[in-house]
Design a protein around this motif. Structure first.
Motif, PDB file in Angstrom:
ATOM      1  N   SER A  39      15.589  79.540  40.968  1.00 38.23           N
ATOM      2  CA  SER A  39      15.801  79.928  42.357  1.00 38.23           C
ATOM      3  C   SER A  39      14.473  80.224  43.048  1.00 38.23           C
ATOM      4  CB  SER A  39      16.725  81.143  42.413  1.00 38.23           C
ATOM      5  OG  SER A  39      17.027  81.460  43.737  1.00 38.23           O
ATOM      6  N   GLY A  40      13.557  80.829  42.340  1.00 41.65           N
ATOM      7  CA  GLY A  40      12.228  81.089  42.898  1.00 41.65           C
ATOM      8  C   GLY A  40      11.478  79.811  43.219  1.00 41.65           C
ATOM      9  N   VAL A  41      11.526  78.855  42.305  1.00 42.29           N
ATOM     10  CA  VAL A  41      10.863  77.565  42.537  1.00 42.29           C
ATOM     11  C   VAL A  41      11.487  76.854  43.727  1.00 42.29           C
ATOM     12  CG1 VAL A  41      10.465  75.270  41.548  1.00 42.29           C
ATOM     13  CG2 VAL A  41      10.101  77.300  40.145  1.00 42.29           C
ATOM     14  N   LEU A  42      12.809  76.838  43.787  1.00 37.23           N
ATOM     15  CA  LEU A  42      13.489  76.184  44.907  1.00 37.23           C
ATOM     16  C   LEU A  42      13.193  76.869  46.238  1.00 37.23           C
ATOM     17  CD1 LEU A  42      17.004  75.141  43.596  1.00 37.23           C
ATOM     18  CD2 LEU A  42      15.213  73.671  44.471  1.00 37.23           C
ATOM     19  N   THR A  43      13.019  78.171  46.213  1.00 38.06           N
ATOM     20  CA  THR A  43      12.687  78.886  47.445  1.00 38.06           C
ATOM     21  C   THR A  43      11.380  78.372  48.025  1.00 38.06           C
ATOM     22  OG1 THR A  43      13.870  80.865  46.732  1.00 38.06           O
ATOM     23  CG2 THR A  43      12.190  81.158  48.423  1.00 38.06           C
ATOM     24  N   PHE A  44      10.365  78.225  47.192  1.00 34.38           N
ATOM     25  CA  PHE A  44       9.081  77.728  47.683  1.00 34.38           C
ATOM     26  C   PHE A  44       9.170  76.274  48.149  1.00 34.38           C
ATOM     27  CE2 PHE A  44       7.466  81.339  45.211  1.00 34.38           C
ATOM     28  CZ  PHE A  44       6.717  81.946  46.208  1.00 34.38           C
TER      29      PHE A  44
ATOM     30  N   LEU B 182      15.161  68.661  40.764  1.00 38.24           N
ATOM     31  CA  LEU B 182      16.221  68.367  39.790  1.00 38.24           C
ATOM     32  C   LEU B 182      16.248  69.394  38.662  1.00 38.24           C
ATOM     33  CD1 LEU B 182      16.010  64.477  39.507  1.00 38.24           C
ATOM     34  CD2 LEU B 182      17.873  65.834  40.473  1.00 38.24           C
ATOM     35  N   LEU B 183      15.081  69.734  38.137  1.00 38.64           N
ATOM     36  CA  LEU B 183      15.028  70.732  37.065  1.00 38.64           C
ATOM     37  C   LEU B 183      15.513  72.093  37.550  1.00 38.64           C
ATOM     38  CD1 LEU B 183      11.648  69.820  35.346  1.00 38.64           C
ATOM     39  CD2 LEU B 183      13.949  69.536  34.410  1.00 38.64           C
ATOM     40  N   SER B 184      15.159  72.427  38.785  1.00 42.64           N
ATOM     41  CA  SER B 184      15.607  73.707  39.339  1.00 42.64           C
ATOM     42  C   SER B 184      17.112  73.715  39.573  1.00 42.64           C
ATOM     43  CB  SER B 184      14.876  74.007  40.648  1.00 42.64           C
ATOM     44  OG  SER B 184      13.505  74.189  40.401  1.00 42.64           O
ATOM     45  N   ALA B 185      17.655  72.586  40.003  1.00 47.04           N
ATOM     46  CA  ALA B 185      19.106  72.499  40.208  1.00 47.04           C
ATOM     47  C   ALA B 185      19.843  72.709  38.884  1.00 47.04           C
ATOM     48  CB  ALA B 185      19.478  71.155  40.816  1.00 47.04           C
ATOM     49  N   VAL B 186      19.331  72.113  37.816  1.00 49.34           N
ATOM     50  CA  VAL B 186      19.933  72.323  36.493  1.00 49.34           C
ATOM     51  C   VAL B 186      19.718  73.767  36.057  1.00 49.34           C
ATOM     52  CG1 VAL B 186      19.774  71.667  34.051  1.00 49.34           C
ATOM     53  CG2 VAL B 186      19.724  69.906  35.823  1.00 49.34           C
ATOM     54  N   GLY B 187      18.530  74.308  36.353  1.00 45.97           N
ATOM     55  CA  GLY B 187      18.223  75.689  35.988  1.00 45.97           C
ATOM     56  C   GLY B 187      19.124  76.703  36.669  1.00 45.97           C
ATOM     57  N   LEU B 188      19.621  76.377  37.860  1.00 49.01           N
ATOM     58  CA  LEU B 188      20.540  77.289  38.541  1.00 49.01           C
ATOM     59  C   LEU B 188      21.866  77.420  37.800  1.00 49.01           C
ATOM     60  CD1 LEU B 188      20.071  76.341  42.298  1.00 49.01           C
ATOM     61  CD2 LEU B 188      19.336  78.437  41.169  1.00 49.01           C
ATOM     62  N   LEU B 189      22.219  76.420  37.040  1.00 46.41           N
ATOM     63  CA  LEU B 189      23.478  76.436  36.297  1.00 46.41           C
ATOM     64  C   LEU B 189      23.390  77.241  35.004  1.00 46.41           C
ATOM     65  CD1 LEU B 189      24.418  72.677  36.743  1.00 46.41           C
ATOM     66  CD2 LEU B 189      25.275  74.624  38.038  1.00 46.41           C
TER      67      LEU B 189
END
Length: 80
Positions: free
Chosen positions: A25-30, A9-16
């Motif tokens: 994006s790096g965190v979501l990749t892993f 969730l934090l990464s999804a918000v961070g993408l915005l």
């Protein structure tokens, strides 16, 4: 699982947010590599395409963001 959900969730918000896009994006990749690997290890082949497509899209976002950062840095060097 709660930690992974919170990170997603934090990464999804961070993408915005442009400033945090590369980190998110790096965190979501892993996370997505782990999801694809987990589905493959447990022979859940029908579940592999969704995280695999998201992984490919996420890598695209990461590459575009890194390229934009590189262009911004090169412009700053030219102006200085």
């Amino acid at each position: 699982m709660y930690l992974l959900g919170a990170l997603e969730l934090l990464s999804a918000v961070g993408l915005l947010i442009p400033r945090t896009r590369i980190l998110a994006s790096g965190v979501l990749t892993f996370i997505l590599i782990g999801a694809v690997g987990s589905h493959l290890i447990y022979a859940q082949y029908a579940a592999v395409p969704f995280p695999a497509v998201l992984l490919i899209a996420n890598i695209g976002v990461l590459l575009v963001s890194l390229r934009q950062l590189e262009e911004e840095e090169s412009l700053e060097m030219v102006q200085a």
